[in-house]
Design a protein around this motif. Structure first.
Motif, PDB file in Angstrom:
ATOM      1  N   UNK A 170       0.836  -1.298  -0.614  1.00 39.27           N
ATOM      2  CA  UNK A 170       0.149  -0.463  -0.046  1.00 39.27           C
ATOM      3  C   UNK A 170       0.965   1.163  -0.217  1.00 39.27           C
ATOM      4  N   UNK A 171       2.100   1.161   0.236  1.00 30.63           N
ATOM      5  CA  UNK A 171       3.205   2.126   0.359  1.00 30.63           C
ATOM      6  C   UNK A 171       3.433   2.890  -1.247  1.00 30.63           C
ATOM      7  N   UNK A 172       2.914   2.077  -2.185  1.00 33.94           N
ATOM      8  CA  UNK A 172       3.798   2.968  -3.360  1.00 33.94           C
ATOM      9  C   UNK A 172       2.582   4.574  -3.408  1.00 33.94           C
ATOM     10  N   UNK A 173       3.589   4.878  -4.493  1.00 35.34           N
ATOM     11  CA  UNK A 173       3.445   6.220  -4.685  1.00 35.34           C
ATOM     12  C   UNK A 173       3.000   7.025  -3.117  1.00 35.34           C
ATOM     13  N   UNK A 174       3.279   6.971  -2.340  1.00 37.57           N
ATOM     14  CA  UNK A 174       2.649   8.038  -1.066  1.00 37.57           C
ATOM     15  C   UNK A 174       3.673   7.749   0.078  1.00 37.57           C
ATOM     16  N   UNK A 175       3.173   9.338   0.413  1.00 32.96           N
ATOM     17  CA  UNK A 175       4.339  10.564   1.137  1.00 32.96           C
ATOM     18  C   UNK A 175       4.321   9.242   2.155  1.00 32.96           C
ATOM     19  N   UNK A 176       5.251   9.004   2.657  1.00 33.69           N
ATOM     20  CA  UNK A 176       5.835   7.862   4.122  1.00 33.69           C
ATOM     21  C   UNK A 176       5.315   9.005   5.041  1.00 33.69           C
ATOM     22  N   UNK A 177       4.951  10.037   5.138  1.00 33.77           N
ATOM     23  CA  UNK A 177       3.612  11.045   6.368  1.00 33.77           C
ATOM     24  C   UNK A 177       2.361  10.117   6.492  1.00 33.77           C
ATOM     25  N   UNK A 178       1.685   9.625   4.899  1.00 33.85           N
ATOM     26  CA  UNK A 178       0.389   8.765   4.735  1.00 33.85           C
ATOM     27  C   UNK A 178       0.742   7.406   5.496  1.00 33.85           C
ATOM     28  N   UNK A 179       1.536   6.863   4.681  1.00 31.96           N
ATOM     29  CA  UNK A 179       1.922   5.624   4.810  1.00 31.96           C
ATOM     30  C   UNK A 179       2.331   5.205   6.347  1.00 31.96           C
ATOM     31  N   UNK A 180       2.737   6.253   7.118  1.00 32.84           N
ATOM     32  CA  UNK A 180       2.822   5.991   8.740  1.00 32.84           C
ATOM     33  C   UNK A 180       1.460   5.868   9.281  1.00 32.84           C
ATOM     34  N   UNK A 181       0.527   6.309   9.046  1.00 33.16           N
ATOM     35  CA  UNK A 181      -1.294   6.071   9.682  1.00 33.16           C
ATOM     36  C   UNK A 181      -1.832   5.248   8.490  1.00 33.16           C
ATOM     37  N   UNK A 182      -1.278   4.883   7.818  1.00 32.61           N
ATOM     38  CA  UNK A 182      -1.956   3.890   6.998  1.00 32.61           C
ATOM     39  C   UNK A 182      -2.732   2.486   8.664  1.00 32.61           C
ATOM     40  N   UNK A 183      -1.946   1.936   9.062  1.00 29.81           N
ATOM     41  CA  UNK A 183      -2.508   1.029   9.761  1.00 29.81           C
ATOM     42  C   UNK A 183      -3.425   1.431  11.120  1.00 29.81           C
ATOM     43  N   UNK A 184      -3.528   2.585  11.257  1.00 32.02           N
ATOM     44  CA  UNK A 184      -4.692   2.865  12.337  1.00 32.02           C
ATOM     45  C   UNK A 184      -6.347   3.636  11.257  1.00 32.02           C
ATOM     46  N   UNK A 185      -5.519   4.560  10.236  1.00 29.28           N
ATOM     47  CA  UNK A 185      -6.834   3.810   9.468  1.00 29.28           C
ATOM     48  C   UNK A 185      -7.238   2.723   8.935  1.00 29.28           C
ATOM     49  N   UNK A 186      -6.863   2.179   8.845  1.00 27.08           N
ATOM     50  CA  UNK A 186      -7.581   0.838   8.574  1.00 27.08           C
ATOM     51  C   UNK A 186      -8.522   0.372   9.901  1.00 27.08           C
ATOM     52  N   UNK A 187      -7.914   0.224  11.029  1.00 27.01           N
ATOM     53  CA  UNK A 187      -8.468  -0.132  12.258  1.00 27.01           C
ATOM     54  C   UNK A 187      -9.224   0.919  12.745  1.00 27.01           C
ATOM     55  N   UNK A 188      -9.645   1.737  12.423  1.00 26.48           N
ATOM     56  CA  UNK A 188     -10.570   3.005  11.989  1.00 26.48           C
ATOM     57  C   UNK A 188     -11.210   3.034  11.534  1.00 26.48           C
ATOM     58  N   UNK A 189     -11.453   2.241  10.303  1.00 25.21           N
ATOM     59  CA  UNK A 189     -12.491   2.066   9.316  1.00 25.21           C
ATOM     60  C   UNK A 189     -12.768   1.150  10.207  1.00 25.21           C
ATOM     61  N   UNK A 190     -12.484  -0.216   9.868  1.00 22.32           N
ATOM     62  CA  UNK A 190     -13.078  -1.843  10.703  1.00 22.32           C
ATOM     63  C   UNK A 190     -13.593  -1.487  12.043  1.00 22.32           C
ATOM     64  N   UNK A 191     -13.587  -0.259  12.794  1.00 19.32           N
ATOM     65  CA  UNK A 191     -13.875  -0.151  13.893  1.00 19.32           C
ATOM     66  C   UNK A 191     -15.767   0.686  13.611  1.00 19.32           C
ATOM     67  N   UNK A 192     -15.314   1.001  12.328  1.00 18.83           N
ATOM     68  CA  UNK A 192     -17.143   1.561  12.261  1.00 18.83           C
ATOM     69  C   UNK A 192     -17.641   0.834  10.714  1.00 18.83           C
ATOM     70  N   UNK A 193     -17.381  -0.348  10.386  1.00 20.52           N
ATOM     71  CA  UNK A 193     -18.588  -1.088   9.917  1.00 20.52           C
ATOM     72  C   UNK A 193     -19.073  -1.888  10.778  1.00 20.52           C
ATOM     73  N   UNK A 194     -19.839  -2.685  10.187  1.00 19.31           N
ATOM     74  CA  UNK A 194     -21.428  -4.027  10.836  1.00 19.31           C
ATOM     75  C   UNK A 194     -20.339  -5.581  11.735  1.00 19.31           C
ATOM     76  N   UNK A 195     -19.634  -5.237  10.732  1.00 18.56           N
ATOM     77  CA  UNK A 195     -18.843  -6.534  10.786  1.00 18.56           C
ATOM     78  C   UNK A 195     -17.641  -6.605  10.214  1.00 18.56           C
ATOM     79  N   UNK A 196     -16.222  -6.860  10.946  1.00 15.45           N
ATOM     80  CA  UNK A 196     -15.008  -6.129  10.055  1.00 15.45           C
ATOM     81  C   UNK A 196     -14.492  -8.062   9.979  1.00 15.45           C
ATOM     82  N   UNK A 197     -13.642  -7.379   8.434  1.00 19.14           N
ATOM     83  CA  UNK A 197     -13.394  -7.954   7.467  1.00 19.14           C
ATOM     84  C   UNK A 197     -12.273  -8.292   8.575  1.00 19.14           C
ATOM     85  N   UNK A 198     -11.393  -9.217   7.034  1.00 13.74           N
ATOM     86  CA  UNK A 198      -9.320  -9.806   7.403  1.00 13.74           C
ATOM     87  C   UNK A 198      -9.467  -9.277   6.279  1.00 13.74           C
ATOM     88  N   UNK A 199      -8.179  -8.520   6.645  1.00 13.74           N
ATOM     89  CA  UNK A 199      -6.909  -8.110   6.445  1.00 13.74           C
ATOM     90  C   UNK A 199      -5.464  -8.727   5.557  1.00 13.74           C
TER      91      UNK A 199
END
Length: 386
Positions: free
Chosen positions: A285-314
């Protein structure tokens, strides 16, 4: 459902390998260690189950034939085998599906199912070859996964494999897809028809997803203001359009072919995260992205998972220092691939590494350095010409 374990035998890099997955798993390793090939084993099962034009024969043919799939370390054993354990909960096992296949080795050199088995708990639901297969071995050219009537007793498995999502968006293919032309791959894993994929989504759901993506892009992309999805009244083609803050207030909207590669890449990742509740495979997922954005991807994924009814496997493959620097990554979710003389072997974080992680260091600081090629220090010293 969730995949809890995966066993591979003579699949590409892996002579004998077993993987244990969590809710979100991170696959790390050096180049050519098998990160993409691991994800492709799951995509392969999805392709076998395709309701239109799938099947074992095509899935193998699309990958260059069994000689391209079979591990070079296999030696005498011609069989390739994939075994999947999965359940309704990440901490247990309900179903097990096993598929082995090999070349007939004589005559027409047909590709035949050598082993197919389905178990639910302690109950054996399917075991092949069976009596019918022994009477007519042409039946072994097909799995029962791809046969609607034959798979009736384990339809849950078929539906699960069929719903696996993979998108490795290549920005240039989206920007210049019309000019590049050519045959688009089925399921379009590289995003050449990404706007068409969005257009197929129900309008109400699409707008809700784009609103959430708009919020994320506003934080990650400088001067970004608004995202919309519009249909060209002349050509009928759908386009992503973005408005940026500008000293010229009426500078207008930009279409996807004017977006930066990083914006398109992030947009593709966000759409995939919001697209469903099936297993999601994300490659680098890091391709083409600034490292500051990449650093936040794990937290972003977790936040999206919390907001959906059924947590998916990634399952995420990466060798990004920035991504693995995030200290919110659970050490139990990391799988390290180590190439060797007998193929690539996976391992979990070991006790020595856990000491560093318990002291507050990150996966990037403790585990990632162990994936460096042993001779990498020589690369900068090499003379490539006389």
């Amino acid at each position: 459902m969730y995949i809890t374990r995966l066993k591979l035998k003579d699949w590409r890099n892996f002579h004998e390998a077993e993987f244990h997955f969590t809710q979100t798993s991170y696959i790390i390793g050096p180049n050519a260690s098998g990160k993409s090939n691991l994800l492709d084993a799951l995509r392969f099962l999805r392709d076998v189950c395709k309701p239109s034009g799938g099947g074992l024969q095509r899935a193998v043919r699309d990958r260059g034939g069994i000689t391209k799939l079979r591990c070079l370390h296999a030696r005498r054993d011609p069989e390739v085998k994939i075994e999947v354990f999965f359940s309704d909960r990440i901490d247990s096992t309900t179903w097990r599906y096993t598929l082995g296949f090999k070349s007939e080795g004589k005559g027409a050199q047909r590709l035949l199912v050598s082993h197919e088995e389905v178990r639910k708990g302690d109950n054996l639901i399917l075991k092949r070859p069976d009596a019918d297969d022994l009477k007519d071995n042409r039946l072994l050219t097909e799995t029962h996964l791809e046969q609607t009537r034959a798979s009736a007793k384990f339809r849950e498995i078929v539906d699960y494999f069929s719903s696996i999502t993979y998108l490795h968006l290549v920005p240039q293919l989206l920007k210049y897809g019309d000019k590049i032309g050519g045959n688009r791959l089925e399921d379009d894993p590289f995003g050449q028809g990404f706007t068409e994929r969005i257009a197929k989504c129900q309008a109400r759901t699409r707008e809700a997803r784009l609103r959430r993506i708009n919020v994320a892009l506003s934080a990650a992309v400088p001067q970004f203001k608004e995202l919309r999805f519009e249909q060209d009244t002349v050509t009928g083609k759908w386009h992503l359009e973005a408005l940026y803050e500008h000293h010229r207030p009426h500078a207008g909207w930009q279409r996807e072919d004017q977006f930066s590669d990083g914006t398109l890449r992030l947009l593709g990742i966000l759409w995939s995260l919001l697209e469903g509740n099936s297993l999601l495979l994300i490659e680098e997922p890091e391709l083409s992205l600034h490292q500051a954005v990449v650093e936040q991807l794990p937290a972003l994924i977790d936040n999206i998972q919390r907001d959906i009814k059924q947590r998916r496997q990634i399952i995420i493959s990466s060798h990004s220092d920035a991504l693995l620097r995030n200290k919110g990554i659970d050490a139990r979710s990391v799988i390290v691939l180590e190439p060797g003389h007998e193929g690539t072997k996976p391992r979990l974080v070991n006790d020595k590494e856990k000491i560093g992680l318990d002291a507050g260091l990150s996966i990037a600081e403790v585990v990632l350095p162990r994936t460096r090629p042993k001779k990498i220090h020589l690369l900068g010293q090499m003379r490539l010409w006389d």
